[in-house]
Structure formats: C-alpha cells, structure tokens
Design an enzyme around this catalytic site. Structure first.
Site, PDB file in Angstrom:
ATOM      1  N   ASP A  10      -8.587  -1.186  -8.366  1.00  0.00           N
ATOM      2  CA  ASP A  10      -7.146  -0.969  -9.134  1.00  0.00           C
ATOM      3  C   ASP A  10      -7.481  -1.381 -10.680  1.00  0.00           C
ATOM      4  O   ASP A  10      -8.641  -1.761 -11.072  1.00  0.00           O
ATOM      5  CB  ASP A  10      -6.227  -1.947  -8.496  1.00  0.00           C
ATOM      6  CG  ASP A  10      -4.644  -1.848  -9.204  1.00  0.00           C
ATOM      7  OD1 ASP A  10      -4.444  -0.826  -9.339  1.00  0.00           O
ATOM      8  OD2 ASP A  10      -4.221  -2.812  -9.728  1.00  0.00           O
ATOM      9  N   SER A  11      -6.343  -0.931 -11.388  1.00  0.00           N
ATOM     10  CA  SER A  11      -6.385  -1.481 -12.910  1.00  0.00           C
ATOM     11  C   SER A  11      -6.525  -2.991 -13.206  1.00  0.00           C
ATOM     12  O   SER A  11      -7.013  -3.295 -14.392  1.00  0.00           O
ATOM     13  CB  SER A  11      -5.424  -0.728 -13.629  1.00  0.00           C
ATOM     14  OG  SER A  11      -3.978  -1.211 -12.993  1.00  0.00           O
ATOM     15  N   GLY A  43      -1.193   3.408 -16.290  1.00  0.00           N
ATOM     16  CA  GLY A  43      -0.196   3.889 -16.279  1.00  0.00           C
ATOM     17  C   GLY A  43       0.366   4.626 -17.420  1.00  0.00           C
ATOM     18  O   GLY A  43       1.025   5.662 -17.396  1.00  0.00           O
ATOM     19  N   CYS A  73      -4.108   1.953  -6.055  1.00  0.00           N
ATOM     20  CA  CYS A  73      -3.800   2.224  -7.443  1.00  0.00           C
ATOM     21  C   CYS A  73      -2.706   3.535  -7.475  1.00  0.00           C
ATOM     22  O   CYS A  73      -3.441   4.617  -6.997  1.00  0.00           O
ATOM     23  CB  CYS A  73      -4.910   2.248  -8.409  1.00  0.00           C
ATOM     24  SG  CYS A  73      -4.045   3.032 -10.116  1.00  0.00           S
ATOM     25  N   GLU A 151       1.186  -8.500 -14.398  1.00  0.00           N
ATOM     26  CA  GLU A 151      -0.198  -9.084 -14.949  1.00  0.00           C
ATOM     27  C   GLU A 151       0.048 -10.230 -15.631  1.00  0.00           C
ATOM     28  O   GLU A 151      -1.060 -11.105 -15.821  1.00  0.00           O
ATOM     29  CB  GLU A 151      -0.847  -7.908 -16.099  1.00  0.00           C
ATOM     30  CG  GLU A 151      -1.424  -6.625 -15.220  1.00  0.00           C
ATOM     31  CD  GLU A 151      -2.687  -6.961 -14.456  1.00  0.00           C
ATOM     32  OE1 GLU A 151      -3.539  -7.526 -14.913  1.00  0.00           O
ATOM     33  OE2 GLU A 151      -2.702  -6.489 -13.326  1.00  0.00           O
ATOM     34  N   CYS A 185       3.573   1.834  -7.113  1.00  0.00           N
ATOM     35  CA  CYS A 185       2.743   1.138  -7.965  1.00  0.00           C
ATOM     36  C   CYS A 185       2.247  -0.096  -7.282  1.00  0.00           C
ATOM     37  O   CYS A 185       3.144  -1.075  -6.689  1.00  0.00           O
ATOM     38  CB  CYS A 185       3.048   0.858  -9.367  1.00  0.00           C
ATOM     39  SG  CYS A 185       2.009  -0.138 -10.257  1.00  0.00           S
ATOM     40  N   HIS A 187       1.198  -2.663  -7.938  1.00  0.00           N
ATOM     41  CA  HIS A 187       1.928  -3.961  -8.527  1.00  0.00           C
ATOM     42  C   HIS A 187       3.172  -4.440  -8.320  1.00  0.00           C
ATOM     43  O   HIS A 187       3.568  -5.741  -8.467  1.00  0.00           O
ATOM     44  CB  HIS A 187       1.978  -3.882 -10.370  1.00  0.00           C
ATOM     45  CG  HIS A 187       0.459  -4.043 -10.831  1.00  0.00           C
ATOM     46  ND1 HIS A 187      -0.587  -3.185 -10.702  1.00  0.00           N
ATOM     47  CD2 HIS A 187       0.047  -5.007 -11.751  1.00  0.00           C
ATOM     48  CE1 HIS A 187      -1.531  -3.508 -11.737  1.00  0.00           C
ATOM     49  NE2 HIS A 187      -1.291  -4.664 -12.047  1.00  0.00           N
TER      50      HIS A 187
END
Ligand code: DGL
Length: 270
Positions: A10-11, A43, A73, A151, A185, A187
């Site tokens: 993932d990012s 994104g 992701c 994050e 997403c 996240h």
C-alpha cells in the site's frame, strides 16, 4: 511455494487493514508488507506516477519470494493494471471483492463509494458494480483528506476535527438513501466509527481490507497455495521512509506491534 509468504503493499499504513484480517483468517501464513511511506499519498498523484509506484512495489515483493501479491490499495487497484501476467504471480487488488460484497448486502440498490481522488475519478467501483447490476445507483465521493488524518493517527470519533471532516465529506450521502457505503480506500476502515456515528446504524460499511483478505484466501485455496501446516505466521514490514513513524501508528491497525520488524528500503531501486 505453499510455504512462501503473502506479499501485500500500500502507499502507507492503509494496507494493514488487510494484514489484520489475513492474520485472523490465515494465522499460519507469513506476510511481507511494503508501505510506501516516503511517497504517500498515492490518491492525489497522476496515473503515470501511480503506475510506476505499483510496479516498483510489486517488483520488490516478488524479489522477497512471495507466492501472491495483494495490492491492498484502492488507488492502485483502480488506476494501475492487473500485474499478474507481468509478474508471473497470482495478483489481486481490492475493487472486485469489495464490490461483490456491497452488491450482496444492499437491499435498495443504492450504494455509496468513498475513496481517494484518483479512485473516485477512475469510477472503478461504480463501473464494476454496474457491470454486474446496471440497475443499481452508485454515488461517489472522494475523501482524500481522510488519508492524511489516518497516516497521522487522527481517527478518534470524539476528536472535533475528525467529526467535522467526516460530517463534511459524508454530507452528500446524508439524504441520498444509500444503505451501503464502500470504504474504497484501505485507510478508511480506521475512520469507520466516526463514519458510522455520522451516518447512523441503517448504513452498512464495507471494509475493502477485510473483503480483500477473504478473497486472497479463496485465490490461494483454489491455486493449492494455502499453507496447511501448524506454523505460526510472522509478518515483516518494509517502508520507504523512517521505520519509527510507521511503528508508532501501525499499532492502531494491528493486534501485534510491528516493533523491531520494520526496515527501510530504497524503493527506487526496483
Ligand atoms: N490506501 C490507499 C487506497 O486504498 C492509498 C491512499 C493514498 O495513498 O492516497 O487508496
């Protein structure tokens, strides 16, 4: 091959929502995780950049000897192509398994989708849902700021900033009558409590990390690649920025702390 690890990328931290579920339903599997923390968020990047990052991330995992690659992701799954042929490995993203469950759970055929800007602009979830169910209505809303909040560990539904941000992004869904919202997403499941509080109990939230974990198990089973001994799976984590920040917030997503298991790599080498 059966005993090789599952590769997930993932990012940043978001893909850990898939790791957590994989550890629950396949505790015997080892995991290699890559979080591209030096280049998050994906994104808000161009298609070219996302394609390049996806390839580099997957190549790194291949080098680590994984038996399957999971692009945990929504952005990569929406924008970059399926890399299975290129890599010569089983590969999955999050869009198809998540849409499958959303279509099964909606009662009124009105589905909301939230994701990053790149994901929503690609209309990947909407297209997939309407390919199978052209009669369903799909409302889309990008929530790019959610990524930065997660994050930075800002996910508490009692936090005033979190509450206001969620209220603002969810406003288009409020009067729309959607009965299912896809957290498109990986996240976003961390903000599920705040979203639920805003939307009320009548709306079912679909966790893209969880649905992808279930689908990954199915692919491994069908390919005869599911580990069947009594091994206790271990996870190792790699990041493209400092391990300390990743370690600090990863505990929000995982049941076991990744302490001393996070290493820095130079992703530009792949
Ligand atoms: N977790 C990712 C996704 O599912 C990426 C978020 C981002 O880097 O913008 O879309």
């Amino acid at each position: 091959m059966k005993n090789n690890p599952i590769g997930i990328f993932d990012s940043g931290l978001g893909g850990l929502t898939a790791v957590r579920e994989i550890q629950k339903i396949m505790p015997q599997e080892d995991i290699v995780y890559f979080g591209d923390t030096g280049r998050v968020p994906y994104g808000s990047k161009s298609r070219e950049a996302i394609n390049k990052y996806a390839r580099q991330d997957a190549r790194f995992l291949k080098k680590m000897g994984v038996k399957i690659i999971v692009a945990a992701c929504g952005t990569v799954s929406s924008v970059a192509p399926d890399l299975s042929d290129e890599l010569g490995l089983p590969y999955t993203g999050v869009v198809n398994p998540t849409c499958f469950t959303a279509c099964q759970l909606t009662k009124n055929g009105r589905i909301g989708v939230i994701g990053t800007a790149a994901t929503i602009n690609s209309h990947s979830y909407k297209r997939r849902i309407q390919e199978k169910h052209p009669e369903f209505e799909v409302l889309e809303q990008h929530c790019q700021l959610f990524v930065s909040f997660v994050e930075n560990g800002l996910v508490d539904p009692d936090d005033e900033l979190v509450r206001l941000m969620v209220k603002r992004y969810m406003a288009p869904f409020k009067e729309s009558g959607v009965d299912v919202i896809i957290l498109g997403c990986t996240h976003f499941p961390l903000l599920a409590d705040a979203i639920r509080r805003e939307m009320g109990g009548g709306v079912t939230l679909i966790d893209s990390g969880k649905e992808t974990a279930i689908y990954t198990k199915k692919i491994l089973e069908e390919a005869g690649l599911l580990r069947d001994d009594d091994h206790i799976g271990e996870a190792n984590y790699y990041v493209s920025d400092t391990p300390a920040d990743f370690e600090k917030f990863a505990g929000l997503f995982l049941t076991a702390s990744p302490k001393n298991r996070v290493e820095h790599i130079n992703i530009e080498e792949y």
